[in-house]
Motif scaffolding. Structure first.
Motif, PDB file in Angstrom:
ATOM      1  N   SER A   1       0.933  -0.861  -0.145  1.00 59.18           N
ATOM      2  CA  SER A   1       0.219   0.170  -0.355  1.00 59.18           C
ATOM      3  C   SER A   1       1.039   1.191   0.029  1.00 59.18           C
TER       4      SER A   1
ATOM      5  N   MET B   1      -4.864   7.556   3.485  1.00 58.02           N
ATOM      6  CA  MET B   1      -4.867   6.315   3.844  1.00 58.02           C
ATOM      7  C   MET B   1      -6.355   5.524   4.230  1.00 58.02           C
TER       8      MET B   1
ATOM      9  N   VAL C   1      -7.441   3.177   0.102  1.00 57.06           N
ATOM     10  CA  VAL C   1      -6.595   2.112  -0.003  1.00 57.06           C
ATOM     11  C   VAL C   1      -7.359   0.592  -1.442  1.00 57.06           C
TER      12      VAL C   1
END
Length: 297
Positions: free
Chosen positions: A105, A113, A118
């Motif tokens: 990620s 995030m 994500v």
């Protein structure tokens, strides 16, 4: 779906004295790793110093590996901070012979995030990738948690075929196995947990310890598959301390020092990482002696 079952060494990247990638040394190492019953090779994982490589260097490593890999799986780390960059690098390595990509990620803008962000990132990568995608969960380096709930939703995408879990948490791995179901395969990232992870439903591992104890790591997997739990347990007792002491405890410098000790090419990490000092070398030597490792162990 690619069958990921087995042991996949995330190989190191050797550097020459001038700082460039030492491709001849890499090819010699690769031939040794492939002489064992590995399921595949992972290029540009954490052990391969992925964040420190240029795209040109990555391409050269992929080309060299593709020329040797045969019918085994070539997985390439293509994680980056922008979705656009991940897609571009993924397409490049696929064209050079990668069979799958391992994608972490983004994390630099950590607060941004959120799970939905994500999710959208990985789905965009999966949509654009010409090869299957393996998610990479490594919270000690990338503090974005790929929770079982999120992973369960992601693996509904037909081009997301698995996840490497390097959390070191067996409960988390078990939850990921349950979340993935029949949609995806789980690989463990800790050599200290390979036997337990297989028992919990993982199909294999991408294991830093398999770079220095290739034969023993493969022997553990083969014994487990054959139902020889005594031998599998004995192999776990051999590689577990190596993971804890050399891979986790001494880092890339320790792994590379171990390779030098075993007759392969380790060399120094790329700056700003530093080579193993005398204290770390003593730890590595002690761990190798305790495991009775030779070049093909």
């Amino acid at each position: 779906m690619i069958n990921l079952a087995g042991v996949h060494p995330p190989v190191t990247t050797p550097f020459a004295e001038d700082g460039g990638v030492a491709l001849e040394a890499y090819d010699a190492n690769l031939r040794e790793w492939l002489s064992h019953h590995v399921a595949g090779i992972v290029v540009a994982g954490s052990t391969g110093e992925a964040p420190l490589l240029s795209r040109r260097e990555l391409g050269a490593l992929v080309e060299a590996t593709a020329a040797r890999i045969g019918d085994r799986t070539l997985t390439v780390g293509t994680g980056a901070e922008s979705t656009r960059e991940v897609v571009a690098v993924t397409r490049e390595v696929a064209a050079l012979g990668a069979h799958a990509v391992l994608v972490r990620s983004p994390s630099y803008y950590l607060k941004a995030m959120q799970p939905g962000v994500v999710r959208d990132h990985f789905l965009a990568v999966a949509d654009a990738s010409p090869v299957p995608v393996i998610l990479y969960h490594i919270p000690q380096f990338v503090p974005v948690h790929l929770t079982p709930d999120l992973v369960g939703r992601l693996v509904e995408h037909p081009n997301i075929i698995g996840i490497k879990d390097s959390s070191g948490d067996l409960r988390n791995l078990g939850a990921l196995v349950e979340a993935c179901g029949r949609n995806a395969q789980v690989l463990v990232g800790s050599g200290a947990l390979l036997y337990a992870a297989l028992e919990a439903g993982a199909v294999g591992g991408i294991l830093g310890v398999a770079v220095i104890a290739t034969r023993s790591s493969c022997a553990l997997y083969d014994a487990w598959r054959e139902g020889d739990h005594a031998r599998a347990g004995a192999m776990q007792e051999r590689i577990g301390p190596l993971h804890k002491t050399v891979v986790a405890g001494s880092g890339i410098a320790g792994v590379k020092a171990a390779l030098d000790r075993l007759g392969l090419y380790g060399g120094s990490p790329r700056s700003p990482l530093q080579p193993a000092d005398a204290a770390k070398l003593a730890v590595v030597d002690g761990a190798l002696e305790a495991a009775a490792l030779g070049v093909s162990a």
